[in-house]
Design an enzyme around this catalytic site. Structure first.
Site, PDB file in Angstrom:
ATOM      1  N   ARG A 272      11.732  -5.318   5.499  1.00 18.83           N
ATOM      2  CA  ARG A 272      11.543  -4.226   4.909  1.00 18.83           C
ATOM      3  C   ARG A 272      12.584  -3.306   6.077  1.00 18.83           C
ATOM      4  O   ARG A 272      12.869  -3.487   7.090  1.00 18.83           O
ATOM      5  CB  ARG A 272       9.916  -3.827   5.215  1.00 18.83           C
TER       6      ARG A 272
ATOM      7  N   ARG B 112     -10.343   0.572   8.355  1.00 25.12           N
ATOM      8  CA  ARG B 112      -9.845  -1.188   8.317  1.00 25.12           C
ATOM      9  C   ARG B 112     -10.441  -1.998   9.158  1.00 25.12           C
ATOM     10  O   ARG B 112     -10.853  -3.161   9.426  1.00 25.12           O
ATOM     11  CB  ARG B 112      -8.740  -1.078   9.449  1.00 25.12           C
TER      12      ARG B 112
ATOM     13  N   LYS C 272       0.598  -0.865   0.069  1.00 22.31           N
ATOM     14  CA  LYS C 272      -0.247   0.103   0.010  1.00 22.31           C
ATOM     15  C   LYS C 272       0.877   1.076   0.487  1.00 22.31           C
ATOM     16  O   LYS C 272       0.492   1.894  -0.775  1.00 22.31           O
ATOM     17  CB  LYS C 272      -0.840  -0.222   1.508  1.00 22.31           C
TER      18      LYS C 272
ATOM     19  N   ARG D  13      10.829  -2.058  11.348  1.00 21.09           N
ATOM     20  CA  ARG D  13       9.170  -1.665  12.715  1.00 21.09           C
ATOM     21  C   ARG D  13      10.007  -2.756  13.454  1.00 21.09           C
ATOM     22  O   ARG D  13       9.525  -4.589  13.354  1.00 21.09           O
ATOM     23  CB  ARG D  13       7.906  -2.077  11.530  1.00 21.09           C
TER      24      ARG D  13
ATOM     25  N   ARG E  17      -0.835  -9.805  12.685  1.00 24.31           N
ATOM     26  CA  ARG E  17      -1.509  -8.321  11.797  1.00 24.31           C
ATOM     27  C   ARG E  17      -2.178  -9.481  10.918  1.00 24.31           C
ATOM     28  O   ARG E  17      -2.683  -8.982  10.574  1.00 24.31           O
ATOM     29  CB  ARG E  17      -0.331  -8.138  11.218  1.00 24.31           C
TER      30      ARG E  17
END
Ligand code: G5P
Ligand code: MG
Length: 226
Positions: A127, A93, A19, A160, A171
């Site tokens: 990431r 969400r 996203k 993160r 998640r």
């Protein structure tokens, strides 16, 4: 002066579906303002605001923050935006958040990135993020020019806390139970557009072509009414 109607769009998809990466391309090509609920929450955590301190453990554990808090935060910020339009990333969400947004604004389109969970798990472990701007990198896909540093500011990149494998699994679970019903909410309103694939570079040309068509038709109808 060329009059353009304000465009309001949402980008959805599981955690790590791309996203943020896709949003960067959309705002560059279409001039929308990007608003990411996750970036706003992480900036609050970094700045140690009262909200950030309250929400940190929720986010680190891969749980959603309470609907009323995030809805109030995002809707307040949206009301302050005075541009040619916006792209919301990470909000809504839950169905309750989607209803709150629906009461305040009407949407032109909802882009849904449908990426397999296995692809996502591999991506998130590599990431790296620049927290103040929300810019994301990936060791294999889009590495920073200098390892460990943001391309624009030269500031350090971090991993993160919620990208640990067990938190990623949590998640994805919360996405299935709480966020997938939002897709049905938008499908029934006729604004959902789904793009399926495993690579952002291959999905992007389809998103770009769709948005060109969408924006032209919206502005054609807008000008016809003037
Ligand atoms: P966030 O910040 O909204 P998520 O979980 O929705 O977090 P996330 O993790 O930010 O989504 P993304 O934006 O979908 O993922 O993906 P991305 O960052 O662009 O890409 C992921 C990685 O893959 C990057 O390293 C990128 O470079 C790489 N990549 C992209 N494309 C490709 C490709 O084609 N190939 C390869 N190899 N790599 C690629 O929310 C975080 C938390 O905040 C709270 C929740 O606790 C949430 O868990 N929160 C909310 N809580 C309640 N309500 C809300 N509305 C909330 N919003 C946030
Ligand atoms: Mg993101």
């Amino acid at each position: 002066m060329v009059l353009q109607r304000v465009i309001r769009a949402v980008i959805m998809g599981p955690p790590g579906s791309g996203k943020g990466t896709m949003s960067a391309r959309i705002i560059k090509s279409f001039g929308l303002q990007h608003m990411s609920s996750g970036d706003i929450l992480r900036a609050n955590i970094q700045d140690k605001t009262e909200l950030g301190l309250l929400m940190k453990s929720c986010i680190d554990q891969g749980q959603l923050v309470p609907d009323d808090i995030i809805s109030r935060l995002i809707l307040n910020d949206l009301r302050k935006i005075n541009s040619s339009g916006w792209l919301l990333d990470g909000f809504p969400r839950t169905v309750s958040q989607a209803e709150a947004l629906d009461h305040a604004f009407s949407l032109d389109t909802v882009i849904n990135l449908n990426v397999p969970f296995q692809t996502i798990k591999e991506r998130l472990t590599s990431r790296w993020t620049h927290i103040p701007s929300g810019r994301v990198y990936n060791i294999d896909f889009n590495p920073p020019k200098v390892p460990g540093l943001d391309d624009v500011t030269g500031e350090p990149l971090v991993q993160r806390d919620d990208d640990r494998p067990e938190t990623v699994t949590r998640r994805l679970k919360s996405y299935e139970t709480q966020t997938e019903p939002v897709l049905e909410f938008y499908r029934s309103k006729g604004v959902l557009e789904t793009f399926t694939g495993t690579e952002t570079n291959k999905i992007w040309p389809h998103v770009e072509a769709f948005l060109h068509r969408k924006f032209s038709s919206i502005n054609f109808l807008f000008k016809a009414k003037l």
